[in-house]
Design a protein around this motif. Sequence first.
Motif, mmCIF file in Angstrom:
data_model
loop_
_atom_site.group_PDB
_atom_site.id
_atom_site.type_symbol
_atom_site.label_atom_id
_atom_site.label_comp_id
_atom_site.label_asym_id
_atom_site.label_seq_id
_atom_site.Cartn_x
_atom_site.Cartn_y
_atom_site.Cartn_z
ATOM 1 N N GLU A 7 0.831 -1.201 0.000
ATOM 2 C CA GLU A 7 0.000 0.000 0.000
ATOM 3 C C GLU A 7 0.868 1.255 0.000
ATOM 4 O O GLU A 7 1.928 1.281 0.625
ATOM 5 C CB GLU A 7 -0.897 0.014 1.248
ATOM 6 C CG GLU A 7 -1.964 -1.043 1.257
ATOM 7 C CD GLU A 7 -3.045 -0.791 0.214
ATOM 8 O OE1 GLU A 7 -3.436 0.369 0.021
ATOM 9 O OE2 GLU A 7 -3.479 -1.763 -0.414
ATOM 10 N N LEU A 10 0.152 6.387 3.796
ATOM 11 C CA LEU A 10 -1.104 7.062 4.113
ATOM 12 C C LEU A 10 -0.861 8.079 5.207
ATOM 13 O O LEU A 10 -0.359 7.732 6.289
ATOM 14 C CB LEU A 10 -2.140 6.038 4.574
ATOM 15 C CG LEU A 10 -3.459 6.595 5.109
ATOM 16 C CD1 LEU A 10 -4.231 7.336 4.016
ATOM 17 C CD2 LEU A 10 -4.293 5.474 5.708
ATOM 18 N N ARG A 37 -1.204 9.009 0.108
ATOM 19 C CA ARG A 37 -2.666 9.017 0.200
ATOM 20 C C ARG A 37 -3.021 9.706 1.510
ATOM 21 O O ARG A 37 -2.168 9.865 2.385
ATOM 22 C CB ARG A 37 -3.233 7.587 0.186
ATOM 23 C CG ARG A 37 -2.882 6.784 -1.047
ATOM 24 C CD ARG A 37 -3.543 7.366 -2.302
ATOM 25 N NE ARG A 37 -3.215 6.601 -3.489
ATOM 26 C CZ ARG A 37 -2.248 6.916 -4.345
ATOM 27 N NH1 ARG A 37 -1.507 7.969 -4.139
ATOM 28 N NH2 ARG A 37 -2.029 6.191 -5.413
ATOM 29 N N ALA A 39 -6.274 10.704 4.645
ATOM 30 C CA ALA A 39 -7.586 10.568 5.285
ATOM 31 C C ALA A 39 -7.516 11.341 6.594
ATOM 32 O O ALA A 39 -6.448 11.424 7.220
ATOM 33 C CB ALA A 39 -7.949 9.114 5.557
ATOM 34 N N SER A 43 -12.298 10.573 10.332
ATOM 35 C CA SER A 43 -13.149 9.862 9.369
ATOM 36 C C SER A 43 -13.258 8.384 9.720
ATOM 37 O O SER A 43 -12.394 7.806 10.394
ATOM 38 C CB SER A 43 -12.589 10.009 7.955
ATOM 39 O OG SER A 43 -11.378 9.286 7.820
ATOM 40 N N ALA A 45 -12.894 6.043 7.593
ATOM 41 C CA ALA A 45 -11.776 5.407 6.883
ATOM 42 C C ALA A 45 -10.491 5.494 7.704
ATOM 43 O O ALA A 45 -9.756 4.510 7.829
ATOM 44 C CB ALA A 45 -11.583 6.062 5.518
ATOM 45 N N VAL A 49 -8.362 2.276 9.470
ATOM 46 C CA VAL A 49 -6.952 1.990 9.221
ATOM 47 C C VAL A 49 -6.209 1.862 10.548
ATOM 48 O O VAL A 49 -5.429 0.929 10.756
ATOM 49 C CB VAL A 49 -6.308 3.081 8.335
ATOM 50 C CG1 VAL A 49 -4.795 2.947 8.311
ATOM 51 C CG2 VAL A 49 -6.870 3.023 6.926
ATOM 52 N N ARG A 132 -9.449 12.966 -5.851
ATOM 53 C CA ARG A 132 -10.299 12.109 -5.010
ATOM 54 C C ARG A 132 -9.690 10.743 -4.728
ATOM 55 O O ARG A 132 -9.800 10.232 -3.614
ATOM 56 C CB ARG A 132 -11.673 11.913 -5.653
ATOM 57 C CG ARG A 132 -12.604 13.077 -5.468
ATOM 58 C CD ARG A 132 -13.917 12.853 -6.189
ATOM 59 N NE ARG A 132 -14.593 11.638 -5.818
ATOM 60 C CZ ARG A 132 -15.444 11.515 -4.802
ATOM 61 N NH1 ARG A 132 -15.705 12.554 -4.058
ATOM 62 N NH2 ARG A 132 -16.023 10.365 -4.539
ATOM 63 N N ARG A 134 -6.825 9.939 -4.111
ATOM 64 C CA ARG A 134 -5.760 10.006 -3.105
ATOM 65 C C ARG A 134 -6.313 10.125 -1.687
ATOM 66 O O ARG A 134 -5.559 10.057 -0.728
ATOM 67 C CB ARG A 134 -4.849 11.184 -3.416
ATOM 68 C CG ARG A 134 -4.134 10.983 -4.744
ATOM 69 C CD ARG A 134 -3.177 12.073 -5.057
ATOM 70 N NE ARG A 134 -2.047 12.033 -4.136
ATOM 71 C CZ ARG A 134 -1.078 12.922 -4.150
ATOM 72 N NH1 ARG A 134 -1.091 13.919 -5.010
ATOM 73 N NH2 ARG A 134 -0.082 12.842 -3.298
ATOM 74 N N PHE A 135 -7.624 10.313 -1.547
ATOM 75 C CA PHE A 135 -8.246 10.487 -0.234
ATOM 76 C C PHE A 135 -9.147 9.299 0.072
ATOM 77 O O PHE A 135 -10.155 9.090 -0.596
ATOM 78 C CB PHE A 135 -9.053 11.782 -0.196
ATOM 79 C CG PHE A 135 -8.189 13.007 -0.109
ATOM 80 C CD1 PHE A 135 -7.942 13.606 1.119
ATOM 81 C CD2 PHE A 135 -7.600 13.534 -1.244
ATOM 82 C CE1 PHE A 135 -7.123 14.716 1.207
ATOM 83 C CE2 PHE A 135 -6.780 14.651 -1.164
ATOM 84 C CZ PHE A 135 -6.543 15.243 0.067
ATOM 85 N N LEU A 136 -8.781 8.530 1.099
ATOM 86 C CA LEU A 136 -9.588 7.374 1.472
ATOM 87 C C LEU A 136 -10.969 7.790 1.958
ATOM 88 O O LEU A 136 -11.918 7.024 1.858
ATOM 89 C CB LEU A 136 -8.901 6.577 2.581
ATOM 90 C CG LEU A 136 -7.575 5.926 2.245
ATOM 91 C CD1 LEU A 136 -7.105 5.079 3.418
ATOM 92 C CD2 LEU A 136 -7.678 5.075 1.002
ATOM 93 N N ASP A 137 -11.067 9.000 2.483
ATOM 94 C CA ASP A 137 -12.340 9.471 3.024
ATOM 95 C C ASP A 137 -13.033 10.466 2.088
ATOM 96 O O ASP A 137 -13.861 11.257 2.518
ATOM 97 C CB ASP A 137 -12.137 10.098 4.400
ATOM 98 C CG ASP A 137 -11.184 11.290 4.399
ATOM 99 O OD1 ASP A 137 -10.557 11.561 3.346
ATOM 100 O OD2 ASP A 137 -11.055 11.941 5.442
#
Length: 157
Positions: A7, A10, A37, A39, A43, A45, A49, A132, A134-137
Motif C-alpha cells: 500500500e 497514508l 494518500r 484521510a 473519518s 476510513a 486503518v 479524489r 488520493r483520499f480514502l475518506d
Amino acid sequence: MAAAATEPPLILFDGDCNLCHGSVQFVLRRDPKAHFRFASLQSAAGRAVIAAVAPGAELPDSIVLVHRGRLRTKSAAALAIARGLRFPWPLLSVFWLVPYPLRDLVYDWIARHRYRWFGKRQECWVPTPALRARFLDADERRAGAGAQAEDRDGVHA
C-alpha cells in the motif's frame, strides 16, 4: 500483512486543524508522483486503518503516517513525509540525528498551540475528481461538505 507492505504511504491528519489542512495542501503540491494518500483522523476510513494497524493504540490527534504496516507519529511522521517529497524537502532528513524526545518536545509544543495559532476549519475541504483517488475518506468529505467552492486544481493556496 503482505497487502499492507504494498500500500502507498497514508497520511492521517486532523481534519479540523488549519495547520494540518495546510500541511496536506503542502504535500499535495510537492508530491507530483502521487506517492501519498490521505484521510482525516476523524473519518471512518481513518479510524478503520488505525484499528487494523494498531488496535487500541493511543495516537496523537495531529498527524500519523501509516506505511508498510507501521505507524509513525509526531516528528517521525513529519520527517518521513518530508523524505517522500521532491527536492529540497528530503534534506530535512538530517533532523533524524536529533534524538526523538527532543524532536517530539518541539512537535508537541506546536501541536498543543495549533488551534490557537492557526484556528479550526469550519468546513471540510473536498478534493477535486483528479485528487479524489488520493483520499480514502473522499466520499465522507463530499457528503459532509455541501457546496464548498474548490479551485481548479483542488489544492487551495
